[in-house]
Every structure is written in C-alpha cells, then in structure tokens.
Design an enzyme around this catalytic site. Structure first.
Site, mmCIF file in Angstrom:
data_model
loop_
_atom_site.group_PDB
_atom_site.id
_atom_site.type_symbol
_atom_site.label_atom_id
_atom_site.label_comp_id
_atom_site.label_asym_id
_atom_site.label_seq_id
_atom_site.Cartn_x
_atom_site.Cartn_y
_atom_site.Cartn_z
ATOM 1 N N LYS A 74 3.116 11.879 -11.003
ATOM 2 C CA LYS A 74 2.307 10.967 -11.828
ATOM 3 C C LYS A 74 3.094 9.693 -12.116
ATOM 4 C CE LYS A 74 0.102 14.387 -14.734
ATOM 5 N NZ LYS A 74 -0.252 14.578 -16.129
ATOM 6 N N ASN A 91 0.248 21.366 -20.185
ATOM 7 C CA ASN A 91 -0.126 20.660 -21.422
ATOM 8 C C ASN A 91 0.041 21.530 -22.661
ATOM 9 O OD1 ASN A 91 -0.839 18.187 -20.232
ATOM 10 N ND2 ASN A 91 -2.795 19.052 -19.570
ATOM 11 N N LYS A 134 8.078 24.426 -12.952
ATOM 12 C CA LYS A 134 7.215 23.229 -12.888
ATOM 13 C C LYS A 134 6.739 22.983 -11.454
ATOM 14 C CE LYS A 134 6.013 18.676 -13.821
ATOM 15 N NZ LYS A 134 5.951 17.492 -14.615
ATOM 16 N N GLU A 188 10.503 19.800 -24.290
ATOM 17 C CA GLU A 188 9.796 20.107 -23.037
ATOM 18 C C GLU A 188 10.366 21.369 -22.377
ATOM 19 O OE1 GLU A 188 7.150 18.942 -21.441
ATOM 20 O OE2 GLU A 188 6.692 17.286 -22.788
ATOM 21 N N GLU A 248 -4.051 17.961 -10.748
ATOM 22 C CA GLU A 248 -4.310 18.392 -12.121
ATOM 23 C C GLU A 248 -5.771 18.755 -12.371
ATOM 24 O OE1 GLU A 248 -3.175 15.546 -15.150
ATOM 25 O OE2 GLU A 248 -2.421 17.141 -16.422
ATOM 26 N N HIS A 287 8.485 12.167 -27.892
ATOM 27 C CA HIS A 287 7.488 13.007 -27.213
ATOM 28 C C HIS A 287 7.789 14.506 -27.350
ATOM 29 C CE1 HIS A 287 4.531 14.167 -24.236
ATOM 30 N NE2 HIS A 287 5.473 14.797 -23.544
ATOM 31 N N ARG A 324 -2.386 23.317 -13.268
ATOM 32 C CA ARG A 324 -1.439 22.335 -13.789
ATOM 33 C C ARG A 324 -1.682 22.019 -15.263
ATOM 34 N NH1 ARG A 324 0.583 17.096 -10.419
ATOM 35 N NH2 ARG A 324 1.774 16.155 -12.062
ATOM 36 N N ARG A 369 0.819 -1.235 0.000
ATOM 37 C CA ARG A 369 0.000 0.000 0.000
ATOM 38 C C ARG A 369 0.842 1.270 0.000
ATOM 39 N NH1 ARG A 369 -2.748 -3.366 3.566
ATOM 40 N NH2 ARG A 369 -4.502 -4.333 2.530
ATOM 41 N N HIS A 385 0.576 20.056 -26.089
ATOM 42 C CA HIS A 385 0.293 18.616 -26.002
ATOM 43 C C HIS A 385 -0.974 18.202 -26.751
ATOM 44 C CE1 HIS A 385 3.537 18.635 -23.181
ATOM 45 N NE2 HIS A 385 3.409 17.363 -22.908
ATOM 46 N N HIS A 404 0.177 15.108 -28.546
ATOM 47 C CA HIS A 404 -0.312 13.750 -28.270
ATOM 48 C C HIS A 404 -0.934 13.136 -29.508
ATOM 49 C CE1 HIS A 404 -0.579 14.280 -23.623
ATOM 50 N NE2 HIS A 404 0.536 13.700 -23.983
HETATM 51 N N1 LIG Z 1 5.112 10.951 -14.988
HETATM 52 C C1 LIG Z 1 5.120 12.050 -15.701
HETATM 53 O O1 LIG Z 1 4.731 13.131 -15.249
HETATM 54 C C2 LIG Z 1 5.665 12.010 -17.097
HETATM 55 C C3 LIG Z 1 5.914 13.203 -17.793
HETATM 56 C C4 LIG Z 1 6.462 13.124 -19.063
HETATM 57 C C5 LIG Z 1 6.721 11.886 -19.630
HETATM 58 N N2 LIG Z 1 6.474 10.752 -18.915
HETATM 59 C C6 LIG Z 1 6.760 9.421 -19.493
HETATM 60 O O2 LIG Z 1 8.171 9.319 -19.670
HETATM 61 C C7 LIG Z 1 8.408 8.369 -20.696
HETATM 62 C C8 LIG Z 1 9.534 8.877 -21.566
HETATM 63 O O3 LIG Z 1 10.676 9.045 -20.749
HETATM 64 P P1 LIG Z 1 12.078 9.565 -21.288
HETATM 65 O O4 LIG Z 1 11.888 10.471 -22.424
HETATM 66 O O5 LIG Z 1 12.790 10.032 -20.095
HETATM 67 O O6 LIG Z 1 12.763 8.283 -21.923
HETATM 68 P P2 LIG Z 1 12.841 6.747 -21.539
HETATM 69 O O7 LIG Z 1 12.863 6.522 -20.094
HETATM 70 O O8 LIG Z 1 11.758 6.059 -22.318
HETATM 71 O O9 LIG Z 1 14.267 6.374 -22.132
HETATM 72 C C9 LIG Z 1 14.509 6.557 -23.505
HETATM 73 C C10 LIG Z 1 15.782 5.835 -23.912
HETATM 74 O O10 LIG Z 1 16.933 6.485 -23.342
HETATM 75 C C11 LIG Z 1 17.734 5.540 -22.670
HETATM 76 N N3 LIG Z 1 18.420 6.273 -21.596
HETATM 77 C C12 LIG Z 1 17.919 6.769 -20.449
HETATM 78 N N4 LIG Z 1 18.843 7.474 -19.780
HETATM 79 C C13 LIG Z 1 19.980 7.405 -20.505
HETATM 80 C C14 LIG Z 1 21.284 7.931 -20.344
HETATM 81 N N5 LIG Z 1 21.615 8.722 -19.308
HETATM 82 N N6 LIG Z 1 22.221 7.640 -21.272
HETATM 83 C C15 LIG Z 1 21.896 6.870 -22.348
HETATM 84 N N7 LIG Z 1 20.673 6.362 -22.574
HETATM 85 C C16 LIG Z 1 19.730 6.627 -21.659
HETATM 86 C C17 LIG Z 1 16.798 4.430 -22.256
HETATM 87 O O11 LIG Z 1 17.459 3.204 -22.096
HETATM 88 C C18 LIG Z 1 15.823 4.394 -23.437
HETATM 89 O O12 LIG Z 1 16.367 3.620 -24.468
HETATM 90 C C19 LIG Z 1 7.113 8.151 -21.419
HETATM 91 O O13 LIG Z 1 6.588 6.883 -21.099
HETATM 92 C C20 LIG Z 1 6.188 9.217 -20.857
HETATM 93 O O14 LIG Z 1 4.838 8.797 -20.809
HETATM 94 C C21 LIG Z 1 5.954 10.781 -17.675
#
Ligand SMILES: NC(=O)c1ccc[n+]([C@@H]2O[C@H](COP(=O)([O-])OP(=O)(O)OC[C@H]3O[C@@H](n4cnc5c(N)ncnc54)[C@H](O)[C@@H]3O)[C@@H](O)[C@H]2O)c1
Length: 331
Positions: free
Chosen positions: A120, A222, A204, A162, A214, A241, A218, A98, A225, A229
């Site tokens: 999130k 977006n 942020k 971003e 949100e 993204h 917040r 939990r 987006h 999206h």
């Molecule tokens: N929770 C939230 O508020 C929020 C906000 C924005 C995006 N997201 C989510 O984040 C995800 C995308 O995350 P991301 O863009 O950080 O990428 P990711 O975590 O998907 O990683 C992308 C690639 O980069 C590689 N990688 C990561 N760090 C590295 C480093 N230091 N050196 C070399 N390679 C590295 C990974 O192995 C992967 O192949 C999506 O699923 C999205 O939905 C969440």
C-alpha cells in the site's frame, strides 16, 4: 501482484551495494540520514520525515527530481525511512513513467513489521489521510534492525503496538515470544528484535499474499484499528498510531468478551501482555465525541462495521456489528 523479497539482518554496506548496483534515486528521511549516513553516489533526495511528508507537493518534488536526474524505466526508487517516506516514495515509484522498480529500506519498527510489506502506498489530502494511493509492492525490502537503535521511545512504542496486534490476532509464536522476551524487546536487544521481526513478517506476509487487494483475510490486519483510527482522528494525529491501536486492542477484547468469541483465560493473557508493555486500558474520550469518527471508518457498510475480534491467542475473525452495538460498548 509481484511478491516482495524481504531480507532481514542486512548490513549497511549491502544496502549501499544494492543502491550502487543500478540507476537509482534515493528518497531518504533527513533525520535518518543524519543518524545513519549512507556512502552512496546515487542522486539523493532528503525529505523531512513524518506525516507532513505525505503530500501531493512532496510527491511532485520526488517526481520532478527523478525527471531532472533523467531517470528512465530502468530506474529504481529506493526509500530509506519510516512508513511516511515509504508511502510517499512507493506512490511516486508507482506513477513515475507508469511505474518503476521500488526498493524499501525501512528504518522504524513500524515500517519494518508493517508498512514495508503489503504494497500500500499513499499521500494525504487536506480532506483526510491516505486518500490518494496505489498498490505497488516493493520488489525488495532490505531490513537492518540497527536503525531501530536511534528511534525515539514514542516511535519505538508505536511499533510495539503493531507487534502486539500481530501477536494477539495472527501469531501465537509471536505472542509467546513477546511474553517470554519482554525485557529484551523493551531494551531493543538486536537478537530479540530480529526474532520478533521474523515471526511478525511471516504472519503478515502470509495474510497479504492470500489477499493482495484487501478484499478478505487481509482485513484481519485491522485488529484494534476500528477504535484506533477513531482515536487518532479525534486527537488530530497527536496519538502515535501504534499507541492508538494498542488502546483499540483492549476495546476489541472487550467486544470479543461481550460476544463470546474468546475464552476468558485467553482474553486475560492478551490484556496482561498489553499491560506488560505499558499499554493500559486508559479512559476513552466521551462516546459522543468518538462516535462520528467510528462511523467514518472505511469498513463501514450497511449501518454496521466489519470489526476484527480476537478468538484466542494468535487468532481472530471479522464480524459485522451494528454501529449502535459498538457505540454502546464505548459508553
Ligand atoms: N503502507 C502501509 O501499509 C502502512 C501501514 C502502516 C502505516 N503506514 C503509514 O506509515 C506512517 C507512519 O510511519 P512510521 O511510524 O514508520 O513513522 P514515520 O515515517 O512517520 O517517522 C516518524 C519519525 O521517526 C523518524 N525516524 C524514522 N526512522 C528513524 C530512525 N531510524 N532513527 C531516528 N528517527 C527516525 C522520522 O524522521 C520521523 O520524525 C503513517 O503515515 C502511516 O499511514 C503505512
């Protein structure tokens, strides 16, 4: 909701010390571990990073490893990776017994300035992205901008999309820095990166703290987006993204121009900044192909959408627009 403590410029040894300080399960991106080995004794679950890691099967792997290691309520889950590993590990931390303590070590630019702060968490279902998740803010976020050095160029650019969004929509000081330090930011100069992260995170965090669930301000996060999206879904995830968001920023500027929410001079500066970072207003897929994805936006309500429009440098507002007006603009 508990506030997140964000520490910027944390050395690798301090991250290792934090992991050693209490019982922990480390959930780490396999590629990151290869490039940045960690000297730790805690149980380590290495997961292939990227979008495919956000599944219920991966969630089960994390939870069963935690149970197998005998993790109790005092345990901390530590995510070392980008947004994908962060979303997965955060979700696991929120449901294991939990809810246990959660620490994030973001390793992509996008995770540092966006996903690690805000609480999130999510995994995907075959039916759609982020359909299962929780709000579970990390208690602690430890950022070492040195991770960014090994990111691929497309991943780095995705993070920049971003950063531009926050500069255009929320933070004039960040906008100015991105204009002034363009060359240093593009070559990932550590000083420029730290300055950019500091300003982006301040903006942020201020928005997230004013609206943890949100329901109001917040939504400004977006910006870009609505189209972003839709482009991602239309391309079945082929478009990074942040690149989709940057194209969405051009579109938001067009809508803002049409509705008179932004002065021509400010809109021109925003467009010039996007172009200076290599994000052009590239031709869009046909409106008929994009329309179903725009209509599916989670902000759709009463035949219209809550769209964020820029109102100046570092400022924006939410407007409810009829879906037809958005589709017409896409044409
Ligand atoms: N929770 C939230 O508020 C929020 C906000 C924005 C995006 N997201 C989510 O984040 C995800 C995308 O995350 P991301 O863009 O950080 O990428 P990711 O975590 O998907 O990683 C992308 C690639 O980069 C590689 N990688 C990561 N760090 C590295 C480093 N230091 N050196 C070399 N390679 C590295 C990974 O192995 C992967 O192949 C999506 O699923 C999205 O939905 C969440």
């Amino acid at each position: 909701m508990a506030a997140t403590a964000v520490h910027l410029g944390v050395a690798r040894s301090a991250i290792e010390a934090e992991i050693a300080a209490r019982p922990a399960l480390v959930i780490a991106d396999a590629r990151v571990l290869g490039a940045h080995p960690l000297r730790i004794e805690a149980p380590l679950l290495s997961i292939e990073g990227g979008e495919p890691s956000k599944t219920l099967a991966a969630l089960e792997r994390v939870l069963r490893r935690a149970a197998g290691e005998g993790c109790d309520r005092q345990a901390t889950f530590v995510a070392v990776g980008g947004g994908s590993i962060g979303d997965l590990a955060g979700f696991a931390a929120s449901v294991y017994l939990r809810g246990v303590r959660y620490v994030q070590v973001p390793t992509t630019l996008l995770a540092m300035l966006d996903s690690s702060v805000g609480g999130k968490t999510a995994v995907n279902l075959p039916e759609g992205k982020n359909l299962v998740g929780t709000f579970w803010p990390a208690q602690l976020v430890l950022m070492d901008p040195a991770f960014v050095a090994t990111l691929s160029e497309p991943e780095y650019r995705s993070g920049l999309g971003e950063a531009l969004k926050i500069g255009i929509g929320l933070s004039a000081p960040l906008f100015d820095l991105l204009e002034r330090e363009r060359a240093a930011v593009l070559r990932r100069d550590p000083g420029a990166l730290a300055a950019m992260l500091e300003l982006a995170l301040a903006a942020k965090i201020a928005v997230v703290e004013s609206d943890p669930r949100e329901n109001g301000p917040r939504r400004l996060l977006n910006l870009g987006h609505t189209l972003g999206h839709a482009l991602e879904a239309h391309g079945a995830g082929a478009l990074p993204h942040g690149v989709a968001v940057a194209r969405g920023l051009h579109f938001a500027l067009e809508l803002a121009n049409e509705r008179g929410t932004i002065a021509a001079g400010a809109a021109g500066r925003c467009r010039a900044l996007l172009a200076a970072y290599g994000f052009a207003a590239t031709p869009l897929p046909p409106a008929a192909a994009l329309a179903p994805f725009v209509a599916r936006d989670k902000k759709a309500q009463d035949g219209g959408l809550h769209v964020v429009l820029p109102t100046g440098i570092g400022s924006s507002q939410t407007c409810h627009l009829p879906l037809e007006a958005i589709i017409a603009r896409l044409r």
